[in-house]
Design a protein around this motif. Structure first.
Motif, PDB file in Angstrom:
ATOM      1  N   PHE A   9     -18.695  29.889  -5.643  1.00  0.00           N
ATOM      2  CA  PHE A   9     -18.608  31.098  -4.922  1.00  0.00           C
ATOM      3  C   PHE A   9     -19.740  32.070  -5.287  1.00  0.00           C
ATOM      4  N   LEU A  10     -20.166  32.158  -6.580  1.00  0.00           N
ATOM      5  CA  LEU A  10     -21.297  33.046  -7.204  1.00  0.00           C
ATOM      6  C   LEU A  10     -22.614  32.338  -6.473  1.00  0.00           C
ATOM      7  N   PHE A  11     -22.635  31.062  -6.366  1.00  0.00           N
ATOM      8  CA  PHE A  11     -23.949  30.332  -5.798  1.00  0.00           C
ATOM      9  C   PHE A  11     -23.993  30.757  -4.555  1.00  0.00           C
ATOM     10  N   LEU A  12     -23.078  30.820  -3.583  1.00  0.00           N
ATOM     11  CA  LEU A  12     -23.199  31.338  -2.264  1.00  0.00           C
ATOM     12  C   LEU A  12     -23.453  32.687  -2.020  1.00  0.00           C
ATOM     13  N   CYS A  13     -22.874  33.604  -3.056  1.00  0.00           N
ATOM     14  CA  CYS A  13     -23.371  35.037  -2.870  1.00  0.00           C
ATOM     15  C   CYS A  13     -24.822  35.065  -3.236  1.00  0.00           C
ATOM     16  N   SER A  14     -25.161  34.445  -4.245  1.00  0.00           N
ATOM     17  CA  SER A  14     -26.516  34.748  -4.693  1.00  0.00           C
ATOM     18  C   SER A  14     -27.673  34.177  -3.314  1.00  0.00           C
ATOM     19  N   CYS A  15     -27.013  33.011  -3.020  1.00  0.00           N
ATOM     20  CA  CYS A  15     -28.060  32.572  -1.832  1.00  0.00           C
ATOM     21  C   CYS A  15     -27.989  33.471  -0.661  1.00  0.00           C
ATOM     22  N   THR A  16     -26.843  34.219  -0.327  1.00  0.00           N
ATOM     23  CA  THR A  16     -26.973  35.143   0.735  1.00  0.00           C
ATOM     24  C   THR A  16     -27.743  36.272   0.186  1.00  0.00           C
ATOM     25  N   ALA A  17     -27.662  36.800  -0.915  1.00  0.00           N
ATOM     26  CA  ALA A  17     -28.318  38.111  -1.241  1.00  0.00           C
ATOM     27  C   ALA A  17     -29.672  37.708  -1.312  1.00  0.00           C
ATOM     28  N   SER A  18     -30.304  36.402  -1.737  1.00  0.00           N
ATOM     29  CA  SER A  18     -31.631  35.977  -1.835  1.00  0.00           C
ATOM     30  C   SER A  18     -31.958  36.017  -0.397  1.00  0.00           C
ATOM     31  N   ALA A  19     -31.313  35.543   0.579  1.00  0.00           N
ATOM     32  CA  ALA A  19     -31.529  35.513   1.933  1.00  0.00           C
ATOM     33  C   ALA A  19     -31.976  36.932   2.578  1.00  0.00           C
ATOM     34  N   ASN A  20     -31.060  37.662   2.016  1.00  0.00           N
ATOM     35  CA  ASN A  20     -31.169  39.152   2.779  1.00  0.00           C
ATOM     36  C   ASN A  20     -32.275  39.632   2.194  1.00  0.00           C
ATOM     37  N   THR A  21     -32.975  39.498   0.780  1.00  0.00           N
ATOM     38  CA  THR A  21     -34.081  40.428   0.586  1.00  0.00           C
ATOM     39  C   THR A  21     -35.358  39.502   1.234  1.00  0.00           C
ATOM     40  N   GLN A  22     -35.235  38.257   1.626  1.00  0.00           N
ATOM     41  CA  GLN A  22     -36.321  37.561   2.629  1.00  0.00           C
ATOM     42  C   GLN A  22     -36.226  38.068   4.071  1.00  0.00           C
ATOM     43  N   ALA A 134     -34.982  48.424   5.324  1.00  0.00           N
ATOM     44  CA  ALA A 134     -35.781  48.172   4.029  1.00  0.00           C
ATOM     45  C   ALA A 134     -35.318  48.998   2.997  1.00  0.00           C
ATOM     46  N   ASP A 135     -33.701  49.166   3.100  1.00  0.00           N
ATOM     47  CA  ASP A 135     -33.044  50.036   1.955  1.00  0.00           C
ATOM     48  C   ASP A 135     -32.116  49.007   1.470  1.00  0.00           C
ATOM     49  N   GLU A 136     -31.178  49.329   0.604  1.00  0.00           N
ATOM     50  CA  GLU A 136     -30.419  48.581  -0.153  1.00  0.00           C
ATOM     51  C   GLU A 136     -29.053  48.150   0.344  1.00  0.00           C
ATOM     52  N   SER A 137     -28.747  48.691   1.616  1.00  0.00           N
ATOM     53  CA  SER A 137     -27.525  48.324   2.496  1.00  0.00           C
ATOM     54  C   SER A 137     -27.928  47.539   3.324  1.00  0.00           C
ATOM     55  N   LEU A 138     -27.164  46.490   3.979  1.00  0.00           N
ATOM     56  CA  LEU A 138     -27.194  45.806   5.298  1.00  0.00           C
ATOM     57  C   LEU A 138     -26.702  46.737   6.509  1.00  0.00           C
ATOM     58  N   ASP A 139     -27.490  46.415   7.241  1.00  0.00           N
ATOM     59  CA  ASP A 139     -27.207  46.914   8.990  1.00  0.00           C
ATOM     60  C   ASP A 139     -26.510  45.897   9.596  1.00  0.00           C
ATOM     61  N   TRP A 140     -26.201  46.705  10.634  1.00  0.00           N
ATOM     62  CA  TRP A 140     -25.231  45.594  11.711  1.00  0.00           C
ATOM     63  C   TRP A 140     -25.975  45.764  12.897  1.00  0.00           C
TER      64      TRP A 140
END
Length: 258
Positions: A9-22, A134-140
């Protein structure tokens, strides 16, 4: 086993967070997203969003399977119609829930809802989340479609039906009313075979107001009452601002059947 699951689960979350920053978009309604994606490529490029999308998966669903339905209900209760009626200040508090009437049928589904009211059918869906500003929160990224329903009555059979689609971004979900910024508007004329489309981009405030639909399209004669959201019905008998505005308008006597 629990440790293994937690690590996964932590790996998936890290991958998701990494993808968002990219600059990736995490897709939830892939069917609609693939249909409208070509219209968004220029906006994605401008905002640094990669066109390759992530699989339609959210780790939260593993723990809260109702999350998809909750997002649909959130859009229903909080997304306002200000993107559709930009010249009307009161539209900043008009939500889809405020359109609830006795003859209105609303069906919730995963990450969205379908509303049928009179001759109009409305589809609203969360296409995905992404870091738009480009802020810290995700938009919809949200899809909204308003269309005239197809009829089978021989006397009123419609061979050509109008529809309008809005692709909007919600960047602030902290309040009770969510305002959406329209990115693209597409007008459609639907035929029994095929369709015609006109796309509007680079929407300045002036252009958006020029494209604003008439209230006569949305409300049939004798069916203009706007009620409070379901959870507030019965608490107040006061009419909404939208109700008062429509009643005072000469458009209220017009009918879609004319």
């Amino acid at each position: 086993m629990k440790k293994l699951f937690l690590l996964a689960f932590l790996f998936l979350c890290s991958c998701t967070a990494s993808a968002n920053t990219q600059g990736m978009i995490r897709v939830y309604d892939n069917n609609i997203y693939q249909n409208v994606k070509p219209m968004l490529l220029a906006d994605f490029t401008k905002h640094g969003i990669l066109t390759e999308d992530l699989p339609s998966f959210n780790p939260v669903d593993c723990f809260q399977k109702e999350w998809g339905l909750l997002t649909g209900r959130e859009l229903y209760k909080k997304l306002t119609l200000s993107f559709r009626y930009p010249s009307i200040e009161e539209s900043k508090t008009w939500t889809f829930a405020s359109l609830k009437e006795d003859f209105t049928k609303t069906t919730m589904y995963n990450h969205g809802f379908i509303m049928e009211r009179g001759l109009e059918k409305i589809t609203v869906s969360l296409l995905g989340d992404l870091n738009w500003d480009a802020d810290e929160s995700l938009d919809w990224l949200v899809y909204c479609r308003f269309e005239q329903k197809a009829t089978t009555d021989a006397l009123s059979k419609n061979d050509a039906r109008p529809a309008r689609e809005y692709l909007v971004v919600i960047t602030d979900r902290s309040g009770d009313y969510w305002q959406a910024n329209p990115l693209v508007i597409r007008d459609l004329m639907l035929f029994s075979k095929g369709q015609e489309a006109t796309i509007y981009r680079n929407l300045t405030e002036q252009k958006q107001k020029a494209l604003e639909p008439s209230l006569a399209i949305d409300f049939e004669a004798g069916q203009t009452q706007i009620l409070d959201a379901p959870e507030t019905q019965g608490k107040s008998n006061k009419k909404s601002k939208q109700d008062k505005k429509i009643e005072g308008s000469p458009l209220k006597e017009q009918s879609l059947s004319e």
